[in-house]
Enzyme design. Structure first.
Site, PDB file in Angstrom:
ATOM      1  N   HIS A 133      75.956  30.329  81.775  1.00 34.19           N
ATOM      2  CA  HIS A 133      76.337  30.543  83.184  1.00 34.19           C
ATOM      3  C   HIS A 133      75.178  30.164  84.090  1.00 34.19           C
ATOM      4  O   HIS A 133      74.083  29.872  83.615  1.00 34.19           O
ATOM      5  CB  HIS A 133      76.829  31.978  83.425  1.00 34.19           C
ATOM      6  CG  HIS A 133      75.782  33.040  83.318  1.00 34.19           C
ATOM      7  ND1 HIS A 133      75.165  33.372  82.132  1.00 34.19           N
ATOM      8  CD2 HIS A 133      75.236  33.857  84.255  1.00 34.19           C
ATOM      9  CE1 HIS A 133      74.301  34.348  82.342  1.00 34.19           C
ATOM     10  NE2 HIS A 133      74.314  34.664  83.629  1.00 34.19           N
ATOM     11  N   HIS A 155      73.141  31.569  86.387  1.00 32.09           N
ATOM     12  CA  HIS A 155      72.025  32.359  86.919  1.00 32.09           C
ATOM     13  C   HIS A 155      70.667  31.769  86.526  1.00 32.09           C
ATOM     14  O   HIS A 155      70.497  31.242  85.428  1.00 32.09           O
ATOM     15  CB  HIS A 155      72.139  33.815  86.451  1.00 32.09           C
ATOM     16  CG  HIS A 155      73.232  34.563  87.165  1.00 32.09           C
ATOM     17  ND1 HIS A 155      73.825  35.688  86.641  1.00 32.09           N
ATOM     18  CD2 HIS A 155      73.831  34.337  88.359  1.00 32.09           C
ATOM     19  CE1 HIS A 155      74.746  36.129  87.503  1.00 32.09           C
ATOM     20  NE2 HIS A 155      74.780  35.316  88.539  1.00 32.09           N
ATOM     21  N   ASP A 188      67.826  32.928  85.597  1.00 31.29           N
ATOM     22  CA  ASP A 188      67.116  33.348  84.384  1.00 31.29           C
ATOM     23  C   ASP A 188      67.741  32.726  83.122  1.00 31.29           C
ATOM     24  O   ASP A 188      67.245  32.937  82.014  1.00 31.29           O
ATOM     25  CB  ASP A 188      67.034  34.883  84.276  1.00 31.29           C
ATOM     26  CG  ASP A 188      68.387  35.555  84.160  1.00 31.29           C
ATOM     27  OD1 ASP A 188      69.302  35.209  84.939  1.00 31.29           O
ATOM     28  OD2 ASP A 188      68.555  36.444  83.285  1.00 31.29           O
ATOM     29  N   HIS A 189      68.812  31.941  83.291  1.00 30.61           N
ATOM     30  CA  HIS A 189      69.459  31.255  82.161  1.00 30.61           C
ATOM     31  C   HIS A 189      69.326  29.729  82.241  1.00 30.61           C
ATOM     32  O   HIS A 189      69.496  29.056  81.227  1.00 30.61           O
ATOM     33  CB  HIS A 189      70.942  31.657  82.081  1.00 30.61           C
ATOM     34  CG  HIS A 189      71.101  33.128  81.842  1.00 30.61           C
ATOM     35  ND1 HIS A 189      71.509  33.649  80.640  1.00 30.61           N
ATOM     36  CD2 HIS A 189      70.832  34.188  82.637  1.00 30.61           C
ATOM     37  CE1 HIS A 189      71.497  34.970  80.722  1.00 30.61           C
ATOM     38  NE2 HIS A 189      71.093  35.326  81.919  1.00 30.61           N
ATOM     39  N   HIS A 192      81.247  38.283  84.693  1.00 30.74           N
ATOM     40  CA  HIS A 192      79.863  38.338  85.207  1.00 30.74           C
ATOM     41  C   HIS A 192      79.697  37.232  86.256  1.00 30.74           C
ATOM     42  O   HIS A 192      79.240  37.485  87.370  1.00 30.74           O
ATOM     43  CB  HIS A 192      78.903  38.174  84.039  1.00 30.74           C
ATOM     44  CG  HIS A 192      77.452  38.159  84.414  1.00 30.74           C
ATOM     45  ND1 HIS A 192      76.793  39.267  84.889  1.00 30.74           N
ATOM     46  CD2 HIS A 192      76.527  37.161  84.386  1.00 30.74           C
ATOM     47  CE1 HIS A 192      75.519  38.949  85.132  1.00 30.74           C
ATOM     48  NE2 HIS A 192      75.338  37.683  84.839  1.00 30.74           N
ATOM     49  N   ASP A 239      75.406  36.791  79.439  1.00 26.31           N
ATOM     50  CA  ASP A 239      75.381  38.108  80.090  1.00 26.31           C
ATOM     51  C   ASP A 239      76.772  38.733  80.133  1.00 26.31           C
ATOM     52  O   ASP A 239      77.077  39.511  81.043  1.00 26.31           O
ATOM     53  CB  ASP A 239      74.848  37.990  81.527  1.00 26.31           C
ATOM     54  CG  ASP A 239      73.352  37.733  81.580  1.00 26.31           C
ATOM     55  OD1 ASP A 239      72.695  37.751  80.523  1.00 26.31           O
ATOM     56  OD2 ASP A 239      72.842  37.518  82.696  1.00 26.31           O
ATOM     57  N   HIS A 294      69.802  39.459  76.882  1.00 26.60           N
ATOM     58  CA  HIS A 294      68.825  40.440  77.384  1.00 26.60           C
ATOM     59  C   HIS A 294      68.615  41.578  76.395  1.00 26.60           C
ATOM     60  O   HIS A 294      69.548  41.991  75.702  1.00 26.60           O
ATOM     61  CB  HIS A 294      69.295  41.056  78.713  1.00 26.60           C
ATOM     62  CG  HIS A 294      69.269  40.107  79.863  1.00 26.60           C
ATOM     63  ND1 HIS A 294      68.154  39.923  80.662  1.00 26.60           N
ATOM     64  CD2 HIS A 294      70.211  39.269  80.352  1.00 26.60           C
ATOM     65  CE1 HIS A 294      68.426  39.020  81.603  1.00 26.60           C
ATOM     66  NE2 HIS A 294      69.670  38.607  81.432  1.00 26.60           N
TER      67      HIS A 294
HETATM   68 FE    FE Z   1      70.721  37.178  82.793  1.00 29.21          FE
HETATM   69 ZN    ZN Z   2      73.479  36.502  84.559  1.00 28.83          ZN
END
Ligand code: FE
Ligand code: ZN
Length: 256
Positions: A52, A54, A56-57, A108, A130, A168
């Protein structure tokens, strides 16, 4: 084959899966720890998988693409700022000699996908970003509770021995909430003690398995009587599957 959770930021895992000298990375939010792991493992990055949009990905995708020339596979229905081959549910791709199946898991984010490898030397493996965490699930930012419940139902129906590679290390805080929901769940109490010991030893609690998550994760157990009753004590208006699930997710959002 080696499946390595490369730690990044405060609690992300960038999963590196290596076969011989070839490797895949999933959701590289940062390029630097991946390049270090590749050099430690003497592996060449062949494919980048993204679940996805985001940061942090995806934060390390462009740098890894530039440094390695790896193929990038990512969800078709997410806005992404890098070249990629678009994937959506039902697609099937080959890598490291394995067949990877794509599953749509909106909730999400609107276009979130998961990658399921039904048959690997390690058994079935799931990269779920996530959407599903050990003992919990992602926050519902773009989708609806009904979509998230459907997505988790789809993942819960995978074979029990499927290794669950979440993005995570949220397990201990998720289990603290799970114990508030189901204080008498013996499997949950036992798993919580095991995870506390793993974290004290500095080890990841992941991968988990689908069979284990079905026993301990309240978000995969939202139709169990014990979970429904706990949710209704918290939110008496919750009555059907979706409203109970939504109230459970809302309860977790405010849980400390
Ligand atoms: Fe994340
Ligand atoms: Zn995420």
């Amino acid at each position: 084959m080696k499946l390595i959770p490369v730690p990044a930021f405060s609690d992300n895992y960038l999963w590196l899966w290596q076969s011989g000298t070839d490797a895949i990375v999933v959701d590289p939010g940062d390029a630097e720890p991946v390049l270090k792991a590749l050099s430690d493992q003497k592996a060449t990055l062949r494919t980048i998988l993204v679940t996805h949009h985001h940061a942090d990905h995806v934060g390390g995708v462009a740098a890894l693409q530039a440094a390695t020339g790896a193929r990038v596979l990512a969800p078709a229905a997410e806005g992404l700022g890098f070249d990629h081959e678009p994937l959506s549910g039902g697609d099937q791709v080959e890598m490291l000699g394995l067949t990877v199946q794509v599953i749509d898991v909106p909730g999400h984010t609107a276009g979130h996908i998961a990658y399921w490898i039904p048959d690997s030397p390690l058994g079935p493996v799931l990269f779920c970003g996530d959407t599903l965490f050990s003992g919990g699930c992602g926050r519902i930012f773009e989708g609806t509770p009904a979509q998230m419940l459907q997505s988790l139902d789809t993942l819960a129906a995978l074979p029990a021995d499927t290794l669950v590679c979440c993005a995570h290390e949220y397990t201990l805080s998720n289990l603290a909430f799970a114990k508030a929901v189901e204080p008498a769940n013996a499997a949950l109490l036992q798993y919580d003690a095991a995870c506390q010991a793993m974290r004290e030893a500095g080890r990841p609690t992941l991968p988990s398995s689908i069979g284990l998550e079905r026993l301990v994760n309240p978000f995969l157990r939202s139709r169990e009587r014990s979970v429904v009753e706990a949710v209704q004590r918290h939110d008496p208006a919750a009555c059907d599957d979706v409203s109970v699930f939504a109230a459970l997710r809302g309860w977790k959002n405010h849980f400390k």
